[in-house]
Scaffold this motif. Structure first.
Motif, mmCIF file in Angstrom:
data_model
loop_
_atom_site.group_PDB
_atom_site.id
_atom_site.type_symbol
_atom_site.label_atom_id
_atom_site.label_comp_id
_atom_site.label_asym_id
_atom_site.label_seq_id
_atom_site.Cartn_x
_atom_site.Cartn_y
_atom_site.Cartn_z
ATOM 1 N N GLY A 1 -21.346 45.884 41.991
ATOM 2 C CA GLY A 1 -21.793 47.276 42.001
ATOM 3 C C GLY A 1 -22.821 47.548 40.916
ATOM 4 N N SER B 1 -22.101 51.026 40.183
ATOM 5 C CA SER B 1 -23.457 51.182 40.742
ATOM 6 C C SER B 1 -24.172 52.372 40.132
ATOM 7 N N CYS C 1 -26.033 45.967 41.919
ATOM 8 C CA CYS C 1 -26.615 46.717 43.035
ATOM 9 C C CYS C 1 -27.351 47.956 42.517
ATOM 10 N N GLY C 2 -26.744 48.647 41.557
ATOM 11 C CA GLY C 2 -27.397 49.798 40.944
ATOM 12 C C GLY C 2 -28.659 49.401 40.189
ATOM 13 N N SER D 1 -22.516 49.422 47.666
ATOM 14 C CA SER D 1 -21.652 48.411 47.046
ATOM 15 C C SER D 1 -20.185 48.614 47.422
ATOM 16 N N ALA E 1 -26.637 53.499 45.959
ATOM 17 C CA ALA E 1 -26.242 52.120 45.667
ATOM 18 C C ALA E 1 -24.726 52.010 45.585
#
Length: 185
Positions: A115, A58, A118-119, A34, A30
């Motif tokens: 980020g 992330s 996204c994680g 990102s 991830a």
């Protein structure tokens, strides 16, 4: 001799969620995603500082749904939110991803929030295949494919395949990923 009840409960919990190692490995994927998107869409900054911060965020976000459940302010460090409820809510993580993505057009620091989100989304995708599922909308939904402790390699490989796809589309315009692999090997 039968195992004590707390050992049986611990084994059930261990097989109902993706392992910590899987969440860390998918978090790195991830992070690559990102950072690539932050760089591509202008949120990189001097020395790519925002892309690097998106990458680190992330990795933190990929474990966040689990550590946000822990009452870190108490001595016992027990869960203050039931596992896989509010911190695993898919709509919240997707909304954070959406709004931070659009905020990057106005301020590059939004890449950090992007980020992190996204994680978090990657964490939910890693938890989704197991029987406990993830609360995407209202109730939990599971793909019922496996107990995650047994097939973490599939989840990690899928996340890195996704990272490879994004990087090949964002950073390597016109380069065929298979041709690049052949040249590297």
């Amino acid at each position: 001799m039968a195992a004590p009840a707390f050992h049986r409960a611990a084994r059930r919990r261990a097989t109902s969620m993706a392992s910590s190692k899987a969440h860390h490995a998918t978090g790195w994927a991830a992070g690559v995603i990102s950072a690539a998107l932050a760089t591509r869409y202008g949120s990189h900054g001097p020395l790519h500082v925002w892309a690097w911060l998106a990458f680190v965020a992330s990795i933190l976000g990929a474990t966040a749904p689990d550590w946000l459940e822990v009452a870190w302010w108490s001595r016992r460090k027990r869960l203050w939110i039931t596992h896989r409820t509010a911190t695993h809510w898919g709509i919240g993580w997707l909304a954070a991803l959406f709004f931070s993505w659009h905020a990057m057009a106005h301020h590059p620091a939004a890449a950090v929030a992007f980020g992190f989100a996204c994680g978090g989304v990657m964490h939910l995708l890693a938890d989704w295949p197991n029987p406990l599922g993830v609360p995407w909308l209202i109730g939990r939904h599971s793909l019922n494919l496996w107990n995650s402790g047994h097939c973490d390699l599939i989840v990690v490989a899928a996340s890195w395949a996704g990272a490879w796809f994004v990087v090949s589309r964002v950073w390597m315009h016109g380069v065929a990923p298979i041709a690049l692999l052949r040249q590297l090997l």
